[in-house]
Write an enzyme that holds these catalytic residues in place. Structure first.
Site, PDB file in Angstrom:
ATOM      1  N   GLY A  43       0.815  -1.391   0.106  1.00 13.06           N
ATOM      2  CA  GLY A  43      -0.009  -0.004  -0.165  1.00 13.06           C
ATOM      3  C   GLY A  43       0.874   1.378  -0.109  1.00 13.06           C
ATOM      4  O   GLY A  43       0.421   2.342   0.363  1.00 13.06           O
ATOM      5  N   ASN A  45       1.755   2.987  -2.417  1.00 11.29           N
ATOM      6  CA  ASN A  45       1.403   3.838  -3.556  1.00 11.29           C
ATOM      7  C   ASN A  45      -0.012   4.382  -3.019  1.00 11.29           C
ATOM      8  O   ASN A  45      -0.321   5.630  -3.563  1.00 11.29           O
ATOM      9  CB  ASN A  45       1.212   3.090  -4.872  1.00 11.29           C
ATOM     10  CG  ASN A  45       2.534   3.073  -5.688  1.00 11.29           C
ATOM     11  OD1 ASN A  45       3.121   4.054  -6.113  1.00 11.29           O
ATOM     12  ND2 ASN A  45       3.222   1.929  -5.578  1.00 11.29           N
ATOM     13  N   MET A 121      -3.236  -6.439  -7.628  1.00 13.49           N
ATOM     14  CA  MET A 121      -2.427  -7.452  -8.340  1.00 13.49           C
ATOM     15  C   MET A 121      -3.364  -8.591  -9.018  1.00 13.49           C
ATOM     16  O   MET A 121      -3.078  -9.958  -9.161  1.00 13.49           O
ATOM     17  CB  MET A 121      -1.536  -8.327  -7.364  1.00 13.49           C
ATOM     18  CG  MET A 121      -0.567  -7.202  -6.816  1.00 13.49           C
ATOM     19  SD  MET A 121       0.437  -6.317  -8.080  1.00 13.49           S
ATOM     20  CE  MET A 121       1.611  -7.380  -8.461  1.00 13.49           C
ATOM     21  N   ASN A 138      -3.893   2.658 -13.731  1.00 12.70           N
ATOM     22  CA  ASN A 138      -3.046   1.497 -13.084  1.00 12.70           C
ATOM     23  C   ASN A 138      -1.423   2.036 -13.246  1.00 12.70           C
ATOM     24  O   ASN A 138      -0.917   2.670 -14.096  1.00 12.70           O
ATOM     25  CB  ASN A 138      -3.019   0.285 -14.043  1.00 12.70           C
ATOM     26  CG  ASN A 138      -2.341  -0.853 -13.364  1.00 12.70           C
ATOM     27  OD1 ASN A 138      -2.381  -1.100 -12.223  1.00 12.70           O
ATOM     28  ND2 ASN A 138      -1.465  -1.457 -14.352  1.00 12.70           N
ATOM     29  N   HIS A 140       2.325   0.316 -13.017  1.00  5.20           N
ATOM     30  CA  HIS A 140       3.075  -0.846 -13.283  1.00  5.20           C
ATOM     31  C   HIS A 140       4.523  -0.486 -13.596  1.00  5.20           C
ATOM     32  O   HIS A 140       4.850   0.464 -13.873  1.00  5.20           O
ATOM     33  CB  HIS A 140       2.615  -1.181 -14.985  1.00  5.20           C
ATOM     34  CG  HIS A 140       3.305  -2.623 -15.160  1.00  5.20           C
ATOM     35  ND1 HIS A 140       2.777  -3.601 -14.746  1.00  5.20           N
ATOM     36  CD2 HIS A 140       4.272  -2.844 -16.011  1.00  5.20           C
ATOM     37  CE1 HIS A 140       3.682  -4.763 -15.233  1.00  5.20           C
ATOM     38  NE2 HIS A 140       4.450  -4.386 -16.052  1.00  5.20           N
TER      39      HIS A 140
HETATM   40  C1  GAR Z   1       4.095  -1.482  -7.168  1.00  3.91           C
HETATM   41  O1  GAR Z   1       5.459  -1.460  -7.413  1.00  3.91           O
HETATM   42  C2  GAR Z   1       3.422  -1.415  -8.441  1.00  3.91           C
HETATM   43  O2  GAR Z   1       3.972  -0.841  -9.325  1.00  3.91           O
HETATM   44  C3  GAR Z   1       3.044  -3.003  -8.544  1.00  3.91           C
HETATM   45  O3  GAR Z   1       3.030  -3.371  -7.246  1.00  3.91           O
HETATM   46  C4  GAR Z   1       3.684  -2.558  -6.307  1.00  3.91           C
HETATM   47  C5  GAR Z   1       2.708  -2.308  -5.250  1.00  3.91           C
HETATM   48  O4  GAR Z   1       3.429  -1.662  -4.198  1.00  3.91           O
HETATM   49  N1  GAR Z   1       2.108  -3.326  -9.255  1.00  3.91           N
HETATM   50  C6  GAR Z   1       1.941  -3.956 -10.261  1.00  3.91           C
HETATM   51  O5  GAR Z   1       2.882  -4.941 -10.519  1.00  3.91           O
HETATM   52  C7  GAR Z   1       0.772  -4.383 -11.175  1.00  3.91           C
HETATM   53  N2  GAR Z   1       0.950  -5.189 -12.316  1.00  3.91           N
HETATM   54  P1  GAR Z   1       2.569  -0.913  -3.124  1.00  3.91           P
HETATM   55  O6  GAR Z   1       1.682  -1.875  -2.613  1.00  3.91           O
HETATM   56  O7  GAR Z   1       3.770  -0.889  -1.963  1.00  3.91           O
HETATM   57  O8  GAR Z   1       1.865   0.198  -3.539  1.00  3.91           O
END
Ligand code: GAR
Length: 228
Positions: A43, A45, A121, A138, A140
């Protein structure tokens, strides 16, 4: 093979990254953007979005966070930050479509105008995409269109490229293929491992996601004005 080693050594996350479009004046709206956020894991982001709002940069409010994993870090953050959090556990739905129907219903009930997938995810279906046309975005952890799908950072490290990064894009049916809103690039140093590169990319994600949301917000609001 990346030849250059990290010039700072002590803090490889601190260096000027290239963000396009460059972060400039944050747009103001006639009323704050009404956002829903989706997260599956830690979480960070989600919290970066919250922080950008709290400091007055991103003119928005997060009306609800939806998580799919009980007890995930994102839900803990929501509790600490005082943001409503709803659990929609994908294991309890008969199909992806049924799950997405419930997500769309949750967001519509809150009068959400756009949804940010901030570390979600799961693949989403047209049920959710069509409920928020052009208003589902989104983040990525790669410079799309390179390294789509799972384990983008692992794919990137294996490939031997010397520049990595992250992308915020609109969500379409094809995974990680929608129109790009903004990207940030970071170097890969010869002594990098997955943990360091992930940290370096995520540092930029936390700057990029609020900015890209603001850029998208300008489009959402001007579309609304055009439609009357
Ligand atoms: C982030 O790095 C995001 O880019 C990635 O998951 C992580 C979540 O981190 N998303 C993906 O890979 C989607 N395909 P967070 O939970 O600390 O925000």
């Amino acid at each position: 093979m990346p030849a250059q080693s990290d010039p700072s050594q002590t803090d490889s996350e601190c260096y000027p990254a290239l963000i396009v479009p460059a972060i400039g004046t944050w747009p103001r709206f006639d009323s704050p953007l009404r956002l829903g956020v989706m997260a599956s894991g830690t979480g960070t982001n989600f919290e970066a979005l919250h922080d950008a709002i709290a400091c007055g940069d991103l003119d928005a409010q997060i009306r609800v966070l939806v998580v799919n994993n009980p007890g995930c870090g994102a839900s803990e953050r929501a509790r600490r930050l005082g943001i409503r959090c709803e659990l929609r556990d994908h294991r309890r739905f008969a199909s992806r479509e049924a799950m997405d129907q419930e997500l769309a219903r949750t967001f519509k009930n809150e009068d959400i105008e756009a949804v940010v997938m901030a570390g979600w995810m799961r693949i989403v279906t047209p049920v959710l995409i069509d409920a928020f046309p052009g208003r589902l975005i989104n983040i990525h952890p790669s410079l799309l269109p390179s390294f789509k799908g799972m384990d983008a950072i692992g794919q990137c490290l294996k490939s031997g490229v010397t520049i990595a990064g992250c992308t915020v894009h609109e969500v379409l049916k094809d995974v990680d293929a929608g129109p790009i809103l903004a990207q940030a690039s970071v170097p890969i140093f010869c002594d990098d491992d997955r943990e360091r590169l992930t940290r370096r990319i995520q540092t930029q994600e936390h700057r990029l996601l609020p900015w890209a949301t603001a850029i998208a917000g300008q489009r959402w609001r001007s579309a609304r004005e055009t439609q009357g």
